[in-house]
Motif scaffolding. Structure first.
Motif, PDB file in Angstrom:
ATOM      1  N   TYR A 205       0.818  -1.214   0.000  1.00 16.23           N
ATOM      2  CA  TYR A 205       0.000   0.000   0.000  1.00 16.23           C
ATOM      3  C   TYR A 205       0.852   1.264   0.000  1.00 16.23           C
ATOM      4  CZ  TYR A 205       0.268   0.360   5.235  1.00 16.23           C
ATOM      5  OH  TYR A 205       0.657   0.473   6.555  1.00 16.23           O
ATOM      6  N   HIS A 271     -10.567  -7.342  -2.480  1.00 13.53           N
ATOM      7  CA  HIS A 271     -10.277  -5.911  -2.354  1.00 13.53           C
ATOM      8  C   HIS A 271      -8.861  -5.592  -2.843  1.00 13.53           C
ATOM      9  CE1 HIS A 271     -10.640  -1.849  -0.686  1.00 13.53           C
ATOM     10  NE2 HIS A 271      -9.364  -1.993  -0.355  1.00 13.53           N
ATOM     11  N   TRP A 274      -8.774  -5.676  -6.543  1.00 12.80           N
ATOM     12  CA  TRP A 274      -9.365  -4.454  -7.107  1.00 12.80           C
ATOM     13  C   TRP A 274      -8.347  -3.324  -7.119  1.00 12.80           C
ATOM     14  CZ3 TRP A 274     -10.202  -0.007  -4.007  1.00 12.80           C
ATOM     15  CH2 TRP A 274     -10.811   1.058  -4.682  1.00 12.80           C
ATOM     16  N   GLN A 275      -7.547  -3.210  -6.066  1.00 15.07           N
ATOM     17  CA  GLN A 275      -6.509  -2.180  -6.032  1.00 15.07           C
ATOM     18  C   GLN A 275      -5.547  -2.340  -7.203  1.00 15.07           C
ATOM     19  OE1 GLN A 275      -4.358  -1.527  -2.363  1.00 15.07           O
ATOM     20  NE2 GLN A 275      -6.120  -2.058  -1.096  1.00 15.07           N
ATOM     21  N   LYS A 289      -6.442   7.630  -3.381  1.00 12.00           N
ATOM     22  CA  LYS A 289      -7.720   6.967  -3.107  1.00 12.00           C
ATOM     23  C   LYS A 289      -7.524   5.480  -2.812  1.00 12.00           C
ATOM     24  CE  LYS A 289     -12.170   5.836  -5.271  1.00 12.00           C
ATOM     25  NZ  LYS A 289     -13.000   5.974  -6.500  1.00 12.00           N
ATOM     26  N   LEU A 290      -6.709   4.812  -3.616  1.00 13.77           N
ATOM     27  CA  LEU A 290      -6.466   3.383  -3.404  1.00 13.77           C
ATOM     28  C   LEU A 290      -5.712   3.144  -2.099  1.00 13.77           C
ATOM     29  CD1 LEU A 290      -5.512   2.246  -7.022  1.00 13.77           C
ATOM     30  CD2 LEU A 290      -7.662   1.843  -5.810  1.00 13.77           C
ATOM     31  N   ARG A 292      -5.892   4.971   0.611  1.00 14.89           N
ATOM     32  CA  ARG A 292      -6.858   5.145   1.697  1.00 14.89           C
ATOM     33  C   ARG A 292      -7.835   3.973   1.798  1.00 14.89           C
ATOM     34  NH1 ARG A 292      -8.299  11.549   0.556  1.00 14.89           N
ATOM     35  NH2 ARG A 292      -6.558  12.442   1.761  1.00 14.89           N
ATOM     36  N   SER A 293      -8.064   3.277   0.706  1.00 15.34           N
ATOM     37  CA  SER A 293      -9.029   2.177   0.714  1.00 15.34           C
ATOM     38  C   SER A 293      -8.565   1.008   1.567  1.00 15.34           C
ATOM     39  CB  SER A 293      -9.290   1.691  -0.719  1.00 15.34           C
ATOM     40  OG  SER A 293      -8.221   0.890  -1.202  1.00 15.34           O
ATOM     41  N   ASN A 294      -7.311   1.019   2.007  1.00 12.15           N
ATOM     42  CA  ASN A 294      -6.832  -0.081   2.837  1.00 12.15           C
ATOM     43  C   ASN A 294      -7.475  -0.102   4.221  1.00 12.15           C
ATOM     44  OD1 ASN A 294      -4.556  -1.789   1.494  1.00 12.15           O
ATOM     45  ND2 ASN A 294      -4.231   0.311   0.807  1.00 12.15           N
ATOM     46  N   THR A 295      -8.145   0.982   4.597  1.00 10.60           N
ATOM     47  CA  THR A 295      -8.985   0.931   5.794  1.00 10.60           C
ATOM     48  C   THR A 295     -10.077  -0.114   5.626  1.00 10.60           C
ATOM     49  OG1 THR A 295      -8.593   3.273   6.269  1.00 10.60           O
ATOM     50  CG2 THR A 295     -10.494   2.261   7.318  1.00 10.60           C
ATOM     51  N   THR A 296     -10.669  -0.158   4.437  1.00  8.43           N
ATOM     52  CA  THR A 296     -11.699  -1.166   4.143  1.00  8.43           C
ATOM     53  C   THR A 296     -11.124  -2.567   4.256  1.00  8.43           C
ATOM     54  OG1 THR A 296     -12.831   0.372   2.661  1.00  8.43           O
ATOM     55  CG2 THR A 296     -13.356  -1.967   2.422  1.00  8.43           C
ATOM     56  N   TYR A 297      -9.929  -2.766   3.725  1.00 11.28           N
ATOM     57  CA  TYR A 297      -9.286  -4.075   3.829  1.00 11.28           C
ATOM     58  C   TYR A 297      -9.096  -4.471   5.290  1.00 11.28           C
ATOM     59  CZ  TYR A 297      -5.799  -7.770   3.402  1.00 11.28           C
ATOM     60  OH  TYR A 297      -5.126  -8.963   3.506  1.00 11.28           O
TER      61      TYR A 297
END
Length: 314
Positions: A205, A271, A274-275, A289-290, A292-297
């Motif tokens: 990430y 997930h 998708w990144q 954006k990608l 920050r999406s690691n919070t979802t992971y």
């Protein structure tokens, strides 16, 4: 004086219209920015290995739920020590930050906070972290103190190695030890393997994140895995995320986890995939954006581990 600052505006890559920049008194905003309060992704990424480890410990112990008091302590500690780490990093990197477009608006190079004020703020945040750490058993306290070693050396690594993200992984994945140690007072192979997986995940990430600065980094001589991998970033991410996944599954197995934990890990693969598929290394906004999406992971894995702990307890 500590609070004698001037507010010259938000940092370039901060969350827009964050409460730090809209509701906090103007004299405090530069300190909040120094601690990255308006960019919560950092403390989430520091927190997740702690919570994953606490959840795996709950599975192994048959507790049915991660210790709620430990969860609160990890949350407060992650916010405080991420802020302290960022403050320390900015003190070390002020000359570099002033030459990079995305970072020259940070409080120290922008003149919002002096170096002396930043050092005082660093001490205050470390005191909060110390108070949190002292709530744990002696073994966990010792582990927490040891974590200062990778934290201290990380900011210097971008000057000497193409792998500063590896050293960030050493620091940011340390929580994989803490959750387990807080529960049992010792370590075993499960948290050690979880730590290794966290390092691979972190390199992945943060490589995405580093692509925002690759042009400026090349000009000022800063090294990174983004520059090292270049156009081979996607294959590198596939390898890193695959390693992280295998290691997380092995850690779960060593903790005697059941199907729900492995289901969470496999959902996390979607997930991460998708990144990789979505990534455009030349689009800085998308890289952020990608990243920050690691919070979802983190939520996906944690939910799977907690569900497994509850199922095993019932």
């Amino acid at each position: 004086m500590l609070f004698s600052t001037r507010d010259t505006g938000p940092v370039a890559d901060a969350v827009k219209r964050h409460w730090v920049d809209t509701r906090l008194p103007a004299s405090l905003r530069p300190y909040a920015r120094l601690a990255r309060w308006e960019r919560p992704i950092g403390w989430w990424l520091l927190l997740w290995p702690c919570l994953w480890s606490a959840a795996l410990a709950a599975i192994a112990a048959g507790n049915g739920w991660p210790n709620p008091w430990h969860v609160v302590l990890f949350l407060v500690g992650a916010i405080a020590m991420r802020g302290a780490g960022c403050t320390y990093n900015d003190l070390v990197d002020v000359d570099i930050d002033s030459k990079v477009e995305r970072t020259r608006s940070r409080p120290i190079p922008a003149g919002q906070v002096t170096r002396f004020q930043a050092k005082i703020f660093l001490v205050l945040q470390c005191l909060v972290g110390l108070i949190v750490l002292l709530q744990f058993n002696l073994f966990t306290i010792a582990l927490g103190v040891a974590s200062l070693v990778p934290v201290a050396i990380y900011p210097f690594m971008k000057r000497f190695t193409n792998w500063p993200q590896l050293f960030l992984g050493f620091a940011f994945s340390w929580g994989a030890f803490m959750g387990w140690a807080a529960e049992f007072g010792h370590l075993s192979w499960a948290p050690i393997i979880l730590y290794a997986g966290g390092i691979c995940w972190t390199i992945g990430y943060d490589t995405i994140y580093a692509h925002q600065d690759k042009e400026d980094d090349a000009l000022v001589g800063v090294k990174s895995t983004a520059r090292l991998f270049g156009n081979r970033t996607k294959p590198a991410l596939i390898v890193l995320y695959a390693l992280a996944t295998v290691l997380f599954m092995l850690a779960a197995s060593l903790a005697d986890a059941g199907p729900a934990a492995f289901a969470g890990i496999l959902l996390g693969v979607l997930h991460l995939g998708w990144q990789v598929v979505t990534l455009d290394i030349d689009d800085g906004d998308q890289c952020l954006k990608l990243f920050r999406s690691n919070t979802t992971y983190g939520w996906i894995l944690f939910a799977g581990f907690v569900a497994d702990a509850l199922i095993g307890w019932l």
